[in-house]
Design a protein around this motif. Structure first.
Motif: not given
Length: 252
Positions: A92-107
């Motif tokens: 995670x970082x601020x730019x990625x949080x705004x630009x992409x979809x994070x899949x949970x749970x983490x890998x």
């Protein structure tokens, strides 16, 4: 019964399978072993194994393009532009949080270490201690990685991100051109051996921090496909398969 009546159920099954099929375009990332290991014109590694495991968990999903590599910064910009769909093993970082979809749970979780030379007795337990060292606390970090942005965001650190490859930074540290090397624990012992500096550098007994690594999808990816990927990753986490793959690659 006519041949057409026999063929109808097969046709329906075929159409159903095709409807569930979803290709996810991706790329390998340069200089990120063991996430991606590029050798002899072939890409292997932890993330390649994770892609294959997701495909097994949901046979309608297919990751394509993972045999081509590019720098991480370009891979992120290509996903933001909608030209690729997935990137493996990012934080995670601020730019990625705004630009992409994070899949949970983490890998997988990864410890971050401040590697030092064996003849340097220094021990640090926090970033504040590193800041107090000023220019004598120079931190080496791999160019073009998310770690650079992370350290810049912290502020007050003396950073050298001029070297792209892990082996270059390991050799710089061994020769005294830097006080610390900010590096992931994942695959570190193998990197030390390949760089020929295992007897010159010291792995600290505790991590400076630990962070989860995720699979990221572009915001253009259909929501139903995102949910299928999320479900497959959750299944792999619950079964222990993600942990098994991490163990496989941790010392390579």
């Amino acid at each position: 019964m006519s041949p057409l009546r026999h063929a109808a159920p097969l046709l329906a099954l075929l159409l159903s399978t095709l409807a569930l099929a979803a290709d996810l375009r991706t790329v390998a990332q340069d200089a990120t072993e063991p996430k991606f290991v590029i050798a002899g014109g072939k890409v292997t590694g932890l993330c390649i194994d994770i892609y294959r495991a997701i495909e097994k968990a949901d046979p309608g999903l297919r990751f394509t393009g993972d045999q081509a590599a590019m720098p991480l910064a370009r891979a992120e910009s290509e996903m933001a532009a909608g030209n690729i769909d997935a990137n493996c093993g990012l934080v995670h970082n601020k730019e990625r949080d705004q630009a992409y979809v994070f899949i949970d749970p983490p890998l997988f979780p990864v410890d971050y270490l401040l590697l030092t030379r064996r003849d340097d007795p220094i021990e640090v337990a926090s970033w504040d201690e590193v800041r107090k060292l000023g220019a004598k606390g120079q931190v080496l970090v791999n160019a073009g990685t998310g770690q650079v942005k992370r350290l810049e965001d912290m502020g007050g650190l003396t950073i050298d991100a001029s070297a792209k490859l892990p082996q270059q930074n390991l050799q710089k540290l061994a020769s005294g051109r830097g006080r610390f090397y900010y590096v992931r624990s994942l695959g570190l012992r193998g990197e030390l051996k390949r760089a020929g500096v295992a007897d010159q550098l010291r792995i600290p007994s505790r991590a400076i921090e630990s962070t989860p690594f995720h699979l990221l999808l572009g915001k253009h990816v259909p929501k139903d496909v995102v949910e299928r990927v999320r479900k497959a990753v959750a299944q792999l986490a619950a079964s222990g398969e993600l942990a098994r793959l991490l163990d496989k690659w941790d010392d390579q």
